[in-house]
Design a protein around this motif. Structure first.
Motif, PDB file in Angstrom:
ATOM      1  N   PHE A 320      39.869  44.441  50.249  1.00  0.00           N
ATOM      2  CA  PHE A 320      40.234  44.107  48.848  1.00  0.00           C
ATOM      3  C   PHE A 320      40.036  45.181  48.066  1.00  0.00           C
ATOM      4  N   LEU A 321      40.915  45.758  47.424  1.00  0.00           N
ATOM      5  CA  LEU A 321      40.890  46.691  46.306  1.00  0.00           C
ATOM      6  C   LEU A 321      41.186  46.309  45.006  1.00  0.00           C
ATOM      7  N   GLY A 322      40.292  46.430  43.823  1.00  0.00           N
ATOM      8  CA  GLY A 322      40.635  46.211  42.672  1.00  0.00           C
ATOM      9  C   GLY A 322      39.342  46.544  41.475  1.00  0.00           C
ATOM     10  N   ASP A 323      39.525  46.073  40.338  1.00  0.00           N
ATOM     11  CA  ASP A 323      38.356  46.473  39.581  1.00  0.00           C
ATOM     12  C   ASP A 323      37.249  45.312  39.928  1.00  0.00           C
ATOM     13  N   ARG A 324      36.065  45.533  39.183  1.00  0.00           N
ATOM     14  CA  ARG A 324      34.879  44.662  39.514  1.00  0.00           C
ATOM     15  C   ARG A 324      35.291  43.219  39.121  1.00  0.00           C
ATOM     16  N   THR A 325      36.090  42.839  38.246  1.00  0.00           N
ATOM     17  CA  THR A 325      36.217  41.549  38.181  1.00  0.00           C
ATOM     18  C   THR A 325      37.213  40.770  39.275  1.00  0.00           C
ATOM     19  N   ALA A 326      38.328  41.510  39.756  1.00  0.00           N
ATOM     20  CA  ALA A 326      39.156  41.177  40.682  1.00  0.00           C
ATOM     21  C   ALA A 326      38.420  41.081  41.953  1.00  0.00           C
ATOM     22  N   VAL A 327      37.708  42.087  42.402  1.00  0.00           N
ATOM     23  CA  VAL A 327      36.701  42.014  43.706  1.00  0.00           C
ATOM     24  C   VAL A 327      35.925  40.818  43.698  1.00  0.00           C
ATOM     25  N   ASP A 328      35.215  40.674  42.559  1.00  0.00           N
ATOM     26  CA  ASP A 328      34.503  39.547  42.655  1.00  0.00           C
ATOM     27  C   ASP A 328      34.922  38.118  42.650  1.00  0.00           C
ATOM     28  N   GLN A 329      36.259  38.026  42.032  1.00  0.00           N
ATOM     29  CA  GLN A 329      36.850  36.615  42.402  1.00  0.00           C
ATOM     30  C   GLN A 329      37.668  36.682  43.929  1.00  0.00           C
ATOM     31  N   CYS A 330      37.942  37.821  44.317  1.00  0.00           N
ATOM     32  CA  CYS A 330      38.324  37.847  45.828  1.00  0.00           C
ATOM     33  C   CYS A 330      37.436  37.331  46.777  1.00  0.00           C
TER      34      CYS A 330
END
Length: 416
Positions: A320-330
């Protein structure tokens, strides 16, 4: 049966939009949501309208998407009308210089539609254009450029000569493999997965032939556009095509519809040929259909008895690659769904190579879903990264933080 006639040109004083996008949907709610999200970006600055013709989906597509895309014109049919008939509904209702037929199991790069519109504006004899379609591993899809499947071309394709000599001018003509991928080029057949059409060409040659329920109607229309005196083009800009999420390719009905479309095209445009010329093609079509059905039965039996490859092939690992919010959601979705994953907090500015910066960590014997947050990486950037270094065991995935949905080649994962 003759194809339906296009509506007459609108009154010159009526404001006509530049582009209408027509999408025919059937039970692909989340893929269609992603497609519409990509269109929201790709249509910026273009005077356009979007029609979704839903072919009696049973997954609640229209109710789910109407709330999220109020600017889209949804048409909800009580029956599965097929691809040609449903597209014709959107074309007849539209008011535009160009019409784009787009599959729901696609997403488009941000610049793709603008480049196509500009090309069509600059080439007034262009009747239709298609684009570079990428497969889920980043490889270029051969069906991005095709030749007319006349009897000899079809025979070369059916007998494997096309794949054996892909760049040969005649033997490889089905996929026009001798053309460059990085330059515009005249082609003969434009894929219905992304087919931009000039309205005046439709006015002259007619709409999609509704004798084709699904498959073959794009070949027929492209051929009629050529016969109408227009040209068809390939444009080197990208989309992703999941290639079949909107159809059940493991069904007997698919085999029947797919190969029957070949026979319809053969009868319509080459019915005048002698039995000596047409019979080998018909035999090859029936042979291919039989092989497809046999393979389908074998697949079903192997699945029933658990005779598949190792778990590493069946159950992918995730990156999973993304900013902190997206990574936490994933991470939360992965925990809920029991997914094995790694996480990289980044965006395109901090990590323009994306997953390629981790290549040494991938086991070539395993399958990986590479999931990009589409707020941290644009659709164009995701496609560019994959296309620059495609690998057969790495597959494109996306994460939409608004709907908390992970879309992969095999499954949809949502926050619950």
């Amino acid at each position: 049966m003759m194809p339906p006639k296009a509506p007459q040109p609108l009154d010159k004083y009526l404001k006509v939009k530049k582009l209408t996008v027509v999408i025919v949907s059937y039970n692909v709610k989340y893929y269609l949501e992603q497609c519409l999200n990509s269109l929201n970006r790709a249509l910026q600055g273009i005077d356009s309208e979007v029609y979704v013709i839903d072919n009696h989906s049973r997954d609640g597509s229209v109710a789910y998407l109407e709330r999220r895309f109020s600017q889209v014109n949804f048409v909800s049919s009580n029956h599965n009308l097929g691809f040609a008939r449903a597209n014709n509904i959107g074309i007849r209702d539209s008011e535009s210089d160009y019409v784009l037929l787009l599959n729901p199991d696609t997403f488009v790069a941000e610049s793709t539609i603008r480049k196509c519109v500009d090309f069509m504006d600059e080439h007034p004899n262009a009747g239709a254009c298609g684009v570079k379609m990428l497969q889920v591993d980043g490889e270029k899809a051969m069906e991005s450029r095709r030749g007319v499947p006349d009897p000899l071309t079809s025979f070369y394709k059916m007998t494997g000569l096309c794949s054996r000599f892909p760049t040969h001018r005649r033997l490889g003509h089905y996929y026009m493999g001798g053309l460059p991928w990085d330059k515009p080029a005249e082609i003969e057949i434009v894929s219905g997965a992304f087919c931009m059409l000039r309205r005046s060409a439709l006015d002259k040659v007619g709409l999609l032939d509704e004798d084709f329920f699904m498959y073959g109607e794009d070949i027929d229309l492209s051929y009629r556009i050529l016969k109408g005196g227009f040209t068809n083009w390939y444009i080197p800009c990208s989309i992703l095509h999941y290639k079949g999420e909107s159809t059940q390719k493991s069904s007997f009905r698919y085999v029947h519809v797919f190969y029957d479309a070949m026979l319809i095209f053969l009868r319509k445009h080459y019915g005048h040929l002698s039995l000596f010329l047409s019979l080998p093609i018909k035999i090859a079509i029936y042979g291919k259909a039989f092989i497809a059905l046999t393979g389908m039965l074998n697949h079903g039996l192997r699945k029933a008895f658990g005779l598949f490859h190792s778990a590493s092939k069946m159950f992918p690992e995730f990156l999973f690659l993304g900013d902190r919010t997206a990574v936490d959601q994933c991470r939360r979705i992965a925990r809920q769904k029991g997914l094995v994953g790694r996480y990289i907090v980044c965006n395109y500015e901090s990590n323009p190579d994306g997953h390629l910066s981790e290549l040494e960590s991938f086991d070539p014997q395993k399958k990986y879903q590479i999931v990009y947050d589409t707020d941290s990486y644009s659709y164009e950037q995701i496609l560019h990264i994959f296309e620059s270094h495609p690998l057969p065991n790495l597959f494109i995935g996306t994460y939409n933080r608004k709907s908390r949905t992970i879309i992969t080649t095999d499954e949809i994962y949502r926050h619950v």
